[in-house]
Design a protein around this motif. Structure first.
Motif, short mmCIF file in Angstrom:
data_model
loop_
_atom_site.label_atom_id
_atom_site.label_comp_id
_atom_site.label_asym_id
_atom_site.label_seq_id
_atom_site.Cartn_x
_atom_site.Cartn_y
_atom_site.Cartn_z
N GLY A 11 43.77 28.58 49.70
CA GLY A 11 43.35 27.34 49.06
C GLY A 11 42.05 26.82 49.65
O GLY A 11 41.43 27.45 50.51
N HIS A 12 41.65 25.68 49.19
CA HIS A 12 40.41 25.08 49.67
C HIS A 12 40.56 24.67 51.13
O HIS A 12 41.56 24.06 51.50
CB HIS A 12 40.04 23.86 48.81
CG HIS A 12 38.65 23.37 49.06
ND1 HIS A 12 38.35 22.54 50.10
CD2 HIS A 12 37.49 23.64 48.43
CE1 HIS A 12 37.05 22.28 50.09
NE2 HIS A 12 36.51 22.95 49.08
N PRO A 13 39.58 24.99 51.97
CA PRO A 13 39.69 24.69 53.40
C PRO A 13 39.90 23.21 53.73
O PRO A 13 40.48 22.88 54.76
CB PRO A 13 38.36 25.17 53.97
CG PRO A 13 37.81 26.12 52.97
CD PRO A 13 38.36 25.71 51.64
N ASN A 14 39.45 22.31 52.86
CA ASN A 14 39.62 20.88 53.13
C ASN A 14 40.87 20.29 52.51
O ASN A 14 41.10 19.09 52.60
CB ASN A 14 38.39 20.09 52.64
CG ASN A 14 37.18 20.38 53.49
OD1 ASN A 14 37.28 20.78 54.64
ND2 ASN A 14 36.01 20.18 52.92
N SER A 15 41.68 21.14 51.88
CA SER A 15 42.91 20.64 51.27
C SER A 15 44.08 20.76 52.24
O SER A 15 44.01 21.51 53.22
CB SER A 15 43.22 21.42 49.99
OG SER A 15 43.76 22.69 50.31
N LEU A 16 45.13 20.04 51.95
CA LEU A 16 46.35 20.13 52.76
C LEU A 16 47.13 21.41 52.46
O LEU A 16 48.00 21.78 53.24
CB LEU A 16 47.25 18.93 52.49
CG LEU A 16 46.83 17.60 53.06
CD1 LEU A 16 47.77 16.50 52.58
CD2 LEU A 16 46.80 17.65 54.56
N GLY A 17 46.83 22.05 51.35
CA GLY A 17 47.61 23.23 50.98
C GLY A 17 49.08 22.86 50.91
O GLY A 17 49.45 21.86 50.32
N ASN A 18 49.91 23.64 51.56
CA ASN A 18 51.36 23.42 51.57
C ASN A 18 51.83 22.69 52.83
O ASN A 18 53.01 22.81 53.21
CB ASN A 18 52.09 24.76 51.45
CG ASN A 18 51.86 25.41 50.10
OD1 ASN A 18 51.94 24.76 49.07
ND2 ASN A 18 51.54 26.69 50.12
N THR A 19 50.94 21.95 53.46
CA THR A 19 51.29 21.28 54.72
C THR A 19 52.51 20.37 54.57
O THR A 19 53.42 20.40 55.40
CB THR A 19 50.09 20.47 55.27
OG1 THR A 19 48.98 21.36 55.42
CG2 THR A 19 50.42 19.82 56.59
N VAL A 20 52.53 19.57 53.53
CA VAL A 20 53.65 18.63 53.34
C VAL A 20 54.95 19.40 53.15
O VAL A 20 55.99 19.02 53.71
CB VAL A 20 53.36 17.67 52.17
CG1 VAL A 20 54.57 16.80 51.87
CG2 VAL A 20 52.14 16.80 52.49
N GLN A 21 54.91 20.49 52.43
CA GLN A 21 56.10 21.33 52.23
C GLN A 21 56.59 21.87 53.58
O GLN A 21 57.80 21.88 53.85
CB GLN A 21 55.77 22.49 51.29
CG GLN A 21 56.91 23.45 51.06
CD GLN A 21 56.50 24.67 50.23
OE1 GLN A 21 55.44 24.71 49.64
NE2 GLN A 21 57.36 25.68 50.23
N VAL A 22 55.67 22.32 54.43
CA VAL A 22 56.04 22.84 55.75
C VAL A 22 56.65 21.73 56.60
O VAL A 22 57.67 21.94 57.27
CB VAL A 22 54.82 23.49 56.45
CG1 VAL A 22 55.12 23.78 57.92
CG2 VAL A 22 54.42 24.76 55.71
N VAL A 23 56.06 20.54 56.56
CA VAL A 23 56.60 19.40 57.32
C VAL A 23 58.03 19.11 56.86
O VAL A 23 58.93 18.93 57.69
CB VAL A 23 55.69 18.16 57.17
CG1 VAL A 23 56.38 16.91 57.70
CG2 VAL A 23 54.37 18.39 57.87
#
Length: 173
Positions: A11-23
């Motif tokens: 994904g875009h380097p400045n996006s959160l990507g799947n961070t919230v899903q991982v959290v």
């Protein structure tokens, strides 16, 4: 670890990507926290950035998950030469201040003092000034160290850095 690294990559380097899903995954199954922590050692700087973001979110939701890792943050993560890691550590140390023992706080303070003296990234400087500024409110020795750096940074050409320095200076009197 590979599952989490895969989720945090792309994904875009400045996006959160799947961070919230991982959290959400870690908060639902805290036994996976170690896997997330070890993802800090990914070769992908975007993954490490997202791990940092995840750590802040987890700390806000359930800081007890981070407490057993404080020494590893200080001894291992502090060695990662990446701005997002350094600014995240400043934020985490402030959030975890009451959980730091004297030795850990001394080590964290040393790292932050090095960062305010030698780093140039504007977010590292802002987060470091905030943490050191709050910690210096009750400690004259730390305050005397921080003040010259704040006076230097209040002249910084970057508006956010100068503004933060002036705010912290005002708070410290």
């Amino acid at each position: 670890m590979e599952e989490i690294e895969h989720l945090l990559s792309g994904g875009h380097p400045n996006s959160l990507g799947n961070t919230v899903q991982v959290v959400e995954m870690i908060l639902a199954d805290p036994s996976k926290f170690d896997l997330l922590f070890n993802t800090y050692f990914s070769k992908d700087k975007v993954v490490r950035l997202r791990v940092s973001n995840a750590m802040k979110r987890i700390c806000k939701a359930n800081k007890s998950l981070l407490v057993p890792y404080i020494d590893r943050f200080l001894d291992e993560i502090a060695l990662i030469d990446q701005a997002s890691t350094q600014w995240t550590l400043a934020q985490l140390f402030l959030m975890l201040e009451k959980e730091l023992n004297d030795s850990q706080k001394k080590k964290a303070t040393g790292l932050l003092k090095r960062n305010i003296a030698s780093q140039d990234d504007w977010i590292v400087l802002n987060m470091t000034m905030e943490t050191l500024g709050q910690w210096a409110e009750g400690e004259e020795k730390l305050k005397s160290f921080v003040l010259p750096h704040l006076n230097r940074l209040k002249k910084d050409k970057r508006k956010s850095v100068a503004s933060k320095a002036n705010k912290v200076l005002a708070r410290l009197g």
